[in-house]
Design an enzyme around this catalytic site. Structure first.
Site, PDB file in Angstrom:
ATOM      1  N   ASP A   1       4.950  -3.007 -25.856  1.00 36.82           N
ATOM      2  CA  ASP A   1       5.523  -3.113 -26.821  1.00 36.82           C
ATOM      3  C   ASP A   1       6.651  -2.308 -27.364  1.00 36.82           C
ATOM      4  OD1 ASP A   1       3.845  -5.204 -26.968  1.00 36.82           O
ATOM      5  OD2 ASP A   1       2.709  -4.760 -28.451  1.00 36.82           O
TER       6      ASP A   1
ATOM      7  N   ARG B   1       4.661  -8.191  -0.276  1.00 37.36           N
ATOM      8  CA  ARG B   1       4.404  -7.159  -1.233  1.00 37.36           C
ATOM      9  C   ARG B   1       5.355  -6.018  -1.179  1.00 37.36           C
ATOM     10  NH1 ARG B   1      -1.719  -6.187   0.257  1.00 37.36           N
ATOM     11  NH2 ARG B   1      -0.904  -6.564   2.407  1.00 37.36           N
TER      12      ARG B   1
ATOM     13  N   GLU C   1     -11.311  -0.727  -3.800  1.00 37.79           N
ATOM     14  CA  GLU C   1     -10.384  -0.048  -2.580  1.00 37.79           C
ATOM     15  C   GLU C   1      -9.344   0.682  -3.120  1.00 37.79           C
ATOM     16  OE1 GLU C   1      -9.489  -3.408  -0.116  1.00 37.79           O
ATOM     17  OE2 GLU C   1      -7.686  -3.916  -1.537  1.00 37.79           O
TER      18      GLU C   1
ATOM     19  N   ASN D   1     -18.155  -6.198  -0.605  1.00 34.16           N
ATOM     20  CA  ASN D   1     -17.076  -6.110   0.568  1.00 34.16           C
ATOM     21  C   ASN D   1     -16.696  -4.596   0.898  1.00 34.16           C
ATOM     22  OD1 ASN D   1     -16.026  -9.152  -0.617  1.00 34.16           O
ATOM     23  ND2 ASN D   1     -16.361  -8.952   1.459  1.00 34.16           N
TER      24      ASN D   1
ATOM     25  N   HIS E   1       7.634  -3.795 -30.938  1.00 34.55           N
ATOM     26  CA  HIS E   1       7.667  -5.217 -31.551  1.00 34.55           C
ATOM     27  C   HIS E   1       6.248  -5.655 -31.757  1.00 34.55           C
ATOM     28  CE1 HIS E   1       6.772  -6.992 -27.750  1.00 34.55           C
ATOM     29  NE2 HIS E   1       7.704  -6.250 -27.237  1.00 34.55           N
TER      30      HIS E   1
ATOM     31  N   ASP F   1       0.965  -1.182  -0.218  1.00 33.33           N
ATOM     32  CA  ASP F   1      -0.108  -0.049   0.093  1.00 33.33           C
ATOM     33  C   ASP F   1       0.823   1.198   0.135  1.00 33.33           C
ATOM     34  OD1 ASP F   1      -2.124  -2.031   0.320  1.00 33.33           O
ATOM     35  OD2 ASP F   1      -1.625  -1.645   2.464  1.00 33.33           O
TER      36      ASP F   1
ATOM     37  N   ASP G   1       4.596  -9.594 -33.157  1.00 35.19           N
ATOM     38  CA  ASP G   1       5.050 -10.703 -33.565  1.00 35.19           C
ATOM     39  C   ASP G   1       6.805 -11.002 -33.652  1.00 35.19           C
ATOM     40  OD1 ASP G   1       2.309 -11.593 -34.068  1.00 35.19           O
ATOM     41  OD2 ASP G   1       2.360 -10.473 -35.879  1.00 35.19           O
TER      42      ASP G   1
ATOM     43  N   HIS H   1      -3.103  -1.228  -5.351  1.00 32.21           N
ATOM     44  CA  HIS H   1      -3.042  -0.232  -4.279  1.00 32.21           C
ATOM     45  C   HIS H   1      -1.853   0.867  -4.593  1.00 32.21           C
ATOM     46  CE1 HIS H   1      -4.474   0.824  -0.047  1.00 32.21           C
ATOM     47  NE2 HIS H   1      -3.761   1.825  -0.378  1.00 32.21           N
TER      48      HIS H   1
END
Length: 485
Positions: free
Chosen positions: A391, A333, A235, A198, A375, A58, A377, A299
């Site tokens: 890309d 995280r 959130e 939630n 790029h 966060d 392919d 977040h």
């Protein structure tokens, strides 16, 4: 933050581990994966290591205040609020961290401490955060700390937290604040009692840094498939006003690899307290990427690079998909940053969450300044108005051909490198042997209008733009000069 009960989730970079082992024994192979060294940033680059801060979820990075960036984020223990500061974004990674507030041993705010944000308002510092209680760590409500001191790292200046009261005494978190057209707003996530999700996103005007005024307006609720994976969550709002619009990013779903970011947009002239002013982009704008091995990005917050104009996306993600136990209690995280780009229509281009490494650049031919090398392919070409940002993104890494050379690594295919074989230019995986090393390495020369890239394997040829193709040929001014963006 993340939800359980009620909710839930440029430096010079080295080659990836797989690529490094594939070219073992070649001169000039890159450092081990994960290692990076500071080097001069390219124009417009974000000069920082990725990840920036380990085990901080966060993340929130301020805009520079008095020449300093300040950082805060959730710690894995969910027991305290920390702040660090540095005069560069990169410096935040190694800056000393100060604990400015700890949760009490029991009672109110004695539970989980989540998602602090640090804001400078009218000459004072404010930290917005969410806290649960010791007898119910998920009885999450929103609070504000205040300090009149100039340095937010000084723990002696912070007052006791004030609670932010909303219309409902229910699960609420992830408060952020911003001003627009002279008016201050609060945006946050909350579980509205009569809605079976939630958390949804709400906005209200503010009469003080800790008080909302008027009736909150729900501006987003999770309904799409990518918003309801594991938990039904909207959130982590973050606001960026640009190009005549108010952009509001948010995070959705559970805090594992399904966590992702969405986008709301309002016209800058619209009434931001009118739900109809906000339009949700149908698809997520930032998601897990298997190739770059970045999982559950979200977040986020926004800041600007040291040039004062380049927008920077700050977010967290994991380096692996599989988690043992509840993802809420997985500590890894990590805070990451990367440049935020803009499409010519004024909308943001997020690209993909990039892997470990240094500055990311786009190459624009001097004879086609509104177009970029990209790029498709695995062939290299030059196009304008490319919406597939990743890309067009590359990293300069130590050259496979040895000292003095450089190689161009794809950002979204990090196991592939730009390779010039004759007049064909491709994006290819690493091969052993000197031929590949020479074809996938270049000698870079700085020019007043950009750089030229001469083949290390065929010194008489340069990367060259030819009517929308990327090819090779003898030096020819603007066709073999590339601006780095």
């Amino acid at each position: 933050m993340s939800q359980q009960i009620g909710r839930r989730t440029l430096l010079r970079g080295g080659l990836g581990a797989a690529a490094a082992s594939a070219v073992a024994g070649l001169p000039g192979t890159a450092p081990a994966a994960g290692r990076a060294t500071h080097a001069a940033a390219q124009p417009g680059a974000v000069p920082t290591v990725n990840p920036l801060v380990r085990q901080r979820a966060d993340p929130f990075v301020t805009h520079p205040v008095g020449g300093m960036y300040y950082f805060t984020g959730s710690v894995p223990e969910y027991d305290r609020i920390v702040v660090r500061g540095a005069d560069t974004i990169a410096g935040l990674g190694t800056a000393t961290e100060s604990v400015i507030w700890r949760r009490p041993a029991s009672g109110r705010m004695g539970g989980h401490i989540w998602a602090p944000e640090l804001h400078r308002i009218d000459g004072r510092w404010y930290v917005y955060f969410a806290a649960g209680d010791s007898d119910d760590v998920f009885r999450i409500r929103m609070y504000v700390l205040e300090s009149a001191l100039a340095d937010p790292r000084d723990p002696t200046g912070w007052t006791a937290p004030r609670q932010i009261a909303t219309e409902w005494d229910s699960f609420s978190l992830d408060a952020t604040t911003f001003t627009h057209r002279g008016r201050r707003y609060l945006v946050w996530a909350q579980s509205e009692p009569e809605i079976a999700v939630n958390s949804s996103l709400y906005i209200a005007a503010m009469s003080s840094p800790w008080t909302i005024t008027g009736k909150p307006v729900r501006i987003a609720t999770p309904t799409r498939s990518w918003e309801i994976q594991g938990f039904r969550v909207n959130e982590g709002p973050a606001v960026l006003v640009r190009n005549g619009r108010v952009f509001l990013t948010f995070s959705a779903s559970a805090t594992d690899a399904r966590y992702c970011m969405g986008l709301l947009t309002a016209d800058a002239d619209a009434n931001l307290l009118d739900r109809a002013s906000w339009v949700k982009t149908p698809d997520p704008v930032f998601t897990t990427n298997e190739r770059t091995r970045q999982y559950g990005p979200g977040h986020n917050s926004f800041t600007v690079a040291e040039d004062g104009v380049t927008d920077v996306l700050v977010y967290h993600a994991r380096d692996y998909r599989d988690i043992v136990g509840d993802p809420l209690y997985d500590p890894n995280r990590h805070t990451r940053v990367q440049r935020l780009y803009w499409h010519r229509d004024g909308t943001p281009l997020f690209g993909v969450p990039v892997g470990v490494g240094g500055p990311i650049v786009r190459l624009s031919p001097a004879d086609a300044p509104t177009a970029y090398v990209r790029h498709a392919d695995y062939l290299l070409r030059v196009e304008a108005d490319v919406r597939e940002l990743a890309d067009t993104q590359f990293r300069f890494v130590p050259g496979l051909a040895g000292e003095g050379s450089t190689s161009l690594q794809s950002v979204n295919f990090p196991d592939r490198y730009v390779r010039a074989a004759g007049d064909a230019v491709r994006l290819d995986p690493v091969e052993t042997g000197a031929d590949f090393a020479g074809q996938a390495s270049f000698h870079r020369t700085e020019q007043s209008s950009g750089v030229t890239l001469r083949s290390a394997g065929d010194p008489g040829r340069y990367l060259r733009h030819d009517r929308g193709r990327l090819t090779t040929g003898p030096t020819a001014g603007a066709r073999t000069t590339f601006r780095l963006d």
